[in-house]
Design an enzyme around this catalytic site. Sequence first.
Site, short mmCIF file in Angstrom:
data_model
loop_
_atom_site.label_atom_id
_atom_site.label_comp_id
_atom_site.label_asym_id
_atom_site.label_seq_id
_atom_site.Cartn_x
_atom_site.Cartn_y
_atom_site.Cartn_z
N LYS A 36 0.83 -1.19 0.00
CA LYS A 36 0.00 0.00 0.00
C LYS A 36 0.87 1.25 0.00
CE LYS A 36 -3.78 -1.87 2.89
NZ LYS A 36 -4.93 -1.63 2.01
N ARG A 92 -10.36 -11.42 2.37
CA ARG A 92 -11.28 -12.48 1.91
C ARG A 92 -10.61 -13.85 1.95
NH1 ARG A 92 -12.05 -9.36 -3.56
NH2 ARG A 92 -11.56 -7.73 -2.04
#
Length: 460
Positions: A239, A313
């Site tokens: 990120k 996820r």
Amino acid sequence: MTLSFADTDAPSTALHLLTPDDLPAWRQRHSAEVSSWMERIGFTGALGQAALVPDGEGAIAVAGYGTPEKRARGRFHLASAAKSLPDGVYHLETDLPANELVEAVLGWLLAAYTYDRYKPTTRSGGARLKAPDGLDTKRILTVAESEAFTRDLINTPANDMGPEELEEAACALFDEYGGTHEVTRGDDLLAAKFPLIHAVGRASPRAPRLVDLRWGETGPALTLVGKGVCFDTGGLNLKPGGSMGLMKKDMGGAATVLGLARSIMALKLPLRLRVLIPAVENAVSGAAFRPQDVLTSRKGLTVEVNNTDAEGRLVLADALALAAEEAPDCLISMATLTGAARVAVGPDLAPFFTDDESIASALSQSGARVADPVWRLPFHTPYEALVEPAIADLDNAPKGGMAGAITAALFLRRFAEGAPSYTHFDIYGWQPTAAPARPVGGVGQGARAILDALPDVLGL
């Protein structure tokens, strides 16, 4: 930081909650001195306006506070009174409907919340509220304390809230209420068939783990799964700094289901509760999982990793597969999962996905009733093709960026197959600007709506 009501025997000042329409009749019921004072100070009953009427000795004889005639924009308006009124004990004088009075009282309690682990506050006693008659104040206080528990977990920085510390907090909570727990850590995750949790967390020196908590022996079965990514660098798909700044909150799903579990246990709801928390740190090292890796999940489905920053996820997938093996009556996951959900509904709404129309209706009604706003988004089955890459069963990060919250939810639904009813919440878990009863920082979303809906959902 303690949330509590004032002692019932303490002397108190009446705090009248008034709208502009209420004010003329209210002034007629009071003395000319009170009416004149209200007029002199310009009190109109406008939202958030406070008025203090002194007695002959300089103490407060009567207090008024402007409230909306109907639920206005925003929530917890009375929390502002709790922050602005002088120190002392107050009792409410109001004709608010019961659900709005509950919201007002809850907001007052939550106005006392501060996160003071690293910078102790020196607040005075503050404005205290007597528990109003006719309300289930034990439940209100329990909900407030559980929300504070969730906020504390989210607000704690990752150096003090890694996978081990999250495990300890969860296990201590269940110990307090007589529950049980089992934890699988590190390489034992592979032997226990949790390969996705292991893959995401293996790059960190802080071992990944699955925390499995249980409470209750009779009643319908409710399983809660919370994303516990204690810090998310993005992995090898690193990120940028601006996006990494809030990633201590990436365990907000775990914090929220633990707060909900605390309320369920404290209120002794007649159900069998299971909470599953995959707790990891998505770090960068030579052991990190890579883009284009193909991983085999607990369920046996293969997953092509097209972005290591879509790790939430993955860890939820193994936990959901385990949960579905028991086929609980109701399975709910909560996660700070996608930026797409924030683009769709902003930070204040908690979007949820379900194929169960009765649960969707119950959650929507409860969210409105308890001022915990939720919004249903669709499990749009035609988008299933977007999560099916060429070389594996599933893609963890479909290209193109379209319908990102929906495709993430569809990915998770594949692993919840076997549960009669599955609902997924994609929450933000953070209050970006200060609002009544919600300072900047961690915040629970959806938990109060779920708690209120459980009697309808599970037939309690």
